[in-house]
Motif scaffolding. Sequence first.
Motif, PDB file in Angstrom:
ATOM      1  N   THR A   1     -10.572  32.863  -1.929  1.00 28.30           N
ATOM      2  CA  THR A   1     -11.188  32.034  -0.889  1.00 28.30           C
ATOM      3  C   THR A   1     -11.588  30.674  -1.420  1.00 28.30           C
ATOM      4  OG1 THR A   1     -12.039  34.046   0.147  1.00 28.30           O
ATOM      5  CG2 THR A   1     -13.022  31.961   0.846  1.00 28.30           C
ATOM      6  N   MET A   2     -12.007  30.616  -2.661  1.00 25.04           N
ATOM      7  CA  MET A   2     -12.498  29.356  -3.216  1.00 25.04           C
ATOM      8  C   MET A   2     -11.415  28.293  -3.311  1.00 25.04           C
ATOM      9  SD  MET A   2     -12.951  30.160  -7.318  1.00 25.04           S
ATOM     10  CE  MET A   2     -13.225  28.456  -7.797  1.00 25.04           C
ATOM     11  N   GLN A   3     -10.131  28.683  -3.240  1.00 29.95           N
ATOM     12  CA  GLN A   3      -9.065  27.692  -3.358  1.00 29.95           C
ATOM     13  C   GLN A   3      -9.117  26.665  -2.236  1.00 29.95           C
ATOM     14  OE1 GLN A   3      -4.982  29.183  -3.650  1.00 29.95           O
ATOM     15  NE2 GLN A   3      -4.638  27.630  -5.225  1.00 29.95           N
ATOM     16  N   SER A   4      -9.557  27.082  -1.075  1.00 31.05           N
ATOM     17  CA  SER A   4      -9.674  26.153   0.052  1.00 31.05           C
ATOM     18  C   SER A   4     -10.951  25.333  -0.011  1.00 31.05           C
ATOM     19  CB  SER A   4      -9.627  26.922   1.376  1.00 31.05           C
ATOM     20  OG  SER A   4     -10.746  27.788   1.491  1.00 31.05           O
ATOM     21  N   ARG A   5     -11.753  25.535  -1.063  1.00 26.49           N
ATOM     22  CA  ARG A   5     -13.027  24.839  -1.185  1.00 26.49           C
ATOM     23  C   ARG A   5     -13.085  23.951  -2.419  1.00 26.49           C
ATOM     24  NH1 ARG A   5     -17.409  26.064   1.990  1.00 26.49           N
ATOM     25  NH2 ARG A   5     -16.738  27.079   3.894  1.00 26.49           N
TER      26      ARG A   5
ATOM     27  N   TRP B   1      -9.408  20.612 -14.388  1.00 28.29           N
ATOM     28  CA  TRP B   1      -8.825  20.896 -13.078  1.00 28.29           C
ATOM     29  C   TRP B   1      -7.709  21.951 -13.123  1.00 28.29           C
ATOM     30  CZ3 TRP B   1      -9.668  20.875  -8.139  1.00 28.29           C
ATOM     31  CH2 TRP B   1      -8.596  21.097  -7.261  1.00 28.29           C
ATOM     32  N   PRO B   2      -6.736  21.871 -14.040  1.00 25.19           N
ATOM     33  CA  PRO B   2      -5.679  22.909 -14.037  1.00 25.19           C
ATOM     34  C   PRO B   2      -6.250  24.319 -14.179  1.00 25.19           C
ATOM     35  CG  PRO B   2      -5.017  21.060 -15.399  1.00 25.19           C
ATOM     36  CD  PRO B   2      -6.454  20.829 -15.043  1.00 25.19           C
ATOM     37  N   LEU B   3      -7.276  24.476 -15.017  1.00 27.13           N
ATOM     38  CA  LEU B   3      -7.872  25.796 -15.183  1.00 27.13           C
ATOM     39  C   LEU B   3      -8.622  26.216 -13.929  1.00 27.13           C
ATOM     40  CD1 LEU B   3      -8.583  28.264 -16.828  1.00 27.13           C
ATOM     41  CD2 LEU B   3     -10.408  26.959 -17.944  1.00 27.13           C
ATOM     42  N   LEU B   4      -9.368  25.275 -13.343  1.00 28.70           N
ATOM     43  CA  LEU B   4     -10.101  25.591 -12.114  1.00 28.70           C
ATOM     44  C   LEU B   4      -9.133  25.962 -10.992  1.00 28.70           C
ATOM     45  CD1 LEU B   4     -12.800  25.642 -10.523  1.00 28.70           C
ATOM     46  CD2 LEU B   4     -12.412  23.211 -10.016  1.00 28.70           C
ATOM     47  N   ASP B   5      -8.063  25.193 -10.853  1.00 27.95           N
ATOM     48  CA  ASP B   5      -7.082  25.451  -9.803  1.00 27.95           C
ATOM     49  C   ASP B   5      -6.399  26.802 -10.013  1.00 27.95           C
ATOM     50  OD1 ASP B   5      -5.635  24.704  -7.462  1.00 27.95           O
ATOM     51  OD2 ASP B   5      -3.937  24.171  -8.734  1.00 27.95           O
ATOM     52  N   SER B   6      -6.079  27.101 -11.274  1.00 22.21           N
ATOM     53  CA  SER B   6      -5.458  28.392 -11.582  1.00 22.21           C
ATOM     54  C   SER B   6      -6.423  29.542 -11.314  1.00 22.21           C
ATOM     55  CB  SER B   6      -5.015  28.410 -13.041  1.00 22.21           C
ATOM     56  OG  SER B   6      -4.446  29.661 -13.376  1.00 22.21           O
ATOM     57  N   LEU B   7      -7.655  29.363 -11.684  1.00 21.22           N
ATOM     58  CA  LEU B   7      -8.682  30.379 -11.448  1.00 21.22           C
ATOM     59  C   LEU B   7      -8.838  30.654  -9.959  1.00 21.22           C
ATOM     60  CD1 LEU B   7     -10.891  31.990 -13.106  1.00 21.22           C
ATOM     61  CD2 LEU B   7     -12.462  30.149 -12.473  1.00 21.22           C
ATOM     62  N   ALA B   8      -8.741  29.598  -9.149  1.00 19.70           N
ATOM     63  CA  ALA B   8      -8.952  29.729  -7.704  1.00 19.70           C
ATOM     64  C   ALA B   8      -7.754  30.311  -6.968  1.00 19.70           C
ATOM     65  CB  ALA B   8      -9.278  28.358  -7.112  1.00 19.70           C
ATOM     66  N   GLY B   9      -6.616  30.358  -7.618  1.00 21.46           N
ATOM     67  CA  GLY B   9      -5.381  30.761  -6.942  1.00 21.46           C
ATOM     68  C   GLY B   9      -5.486  32.076  -6.192  1.00 21.46           C
ATOM     69  N   GLY B  10      -5.163  32.037  -4.902  1.00 15.66           N
ATOM     70  CA  GLY B  10      -5.164  33.238  -4.082  1.00 15.66           C
ATOM     71  C   GLY B  10      -6.521  33.733  -3.650  1.00 15.66           C
TER      72      GLY B  10
END
Length: 382
Positions: A359-363, A348-357
């Motif tokens: 569109t996928m962050q809201s998904r 999760w931390p890597l996925l969340d960091s990857l998504a930062g900023g």
Amino acid sequence: MDSTTPAQPDFRSRQSHHAAHDREIESLAEFDHVVSAHGTLAHYRVQAVDLTDRTDVLMSADPTGAVFLGCPMAPGAAARVAAAGALVFPPIPGLPFDPYRARVYSPDELYASLDEGYASTPDASSYDWFQQTRADGDVFASMLRAVHDDAVSDALDELLIGTRVVGVMGGHAMARGTAAYAGAARLGRELARAGFTVATGGGPGAMEAANLGAYAAPFDDAMLDEALLLLAEVTSFTPSITDWARSAFEVRERWPRGGASVGIPTWFYGHEPPNAFAAHIAKYFANATREDGLLARCDAGVVFLPGAAGTVQEIFDNATPNYYESRGEPTPMVLVDKEHWTERLPAWPLLDSLAGGRTMQSRIALVDRIEEAPAALKRLGG
């Protein structure tokens, strides 16, 4: 073993789709319809249809540009259509599978002869063939595997026309009789009742549980509770795949015509058998093709239950097109069990960091309990 076919959702209008648009013929009824309606076979693709009783048609109809894939026919008829401009790919003798197949598998097909033991089934025979041919590097065998997998992909695409697919990913080690297994089954049931087509990797553990839940969707809630108790008598596919599979068919026999879902397993992991609760089984030889195809078809989102290396791979296989938005708007991703995905296997931390900023962050979402997954999926737009 149960010979009753589970209730099928209205996944497609096969005859009109193929005969009128794709020019594919995948059954004898479609063949007869095309000949009657159009009087020609020119430029049609006839796939795995037994034409031994249609010699008169094959000797008279125009086959210019037609392709016959694995269609048994009289020798004279095969020679005539080839001479008249068709391509004829004959059936391959001695194989435990049909490389030109026009439809995905059913549990009854893969587990035929289970009464004689799992080793006697087409599923086991196909795995044995795969092991032998992969070891000797035969280019003909590798071509047959590729043709088979492409045919399965085509059949799966046709099956899923007009559906909204939610994937449920998770480990094969999740045992029957556990709270986690029961939770995954209830998740599959809730998703199916919400109108989604449930898709899994098609194997045991969490995958079987989600397919079981979708199978249980048309029945009252007590049915699933009883089925879970019956299945708990054989907790795993080891040491006996035969006993494990038989217990699933016993559930199907007691409650026939359950809800339909999709399983997408692979003979690459052939020691993990397909589960019998997915009505439609798209089984592949190439695991890479299977993994990409499974995730790409989950257009309404993916729920990731606790798992190990395979589930971690699936998380980031799904994250890559979401990151680049290569399939359009990112699909929702819900990871279940915060401790698992932040401490044991901190994906999760890597996925969340990857998504930062992006569109996928809201998904993407991380939830504690499996009961929270459907609401999280809905909140993310699934």
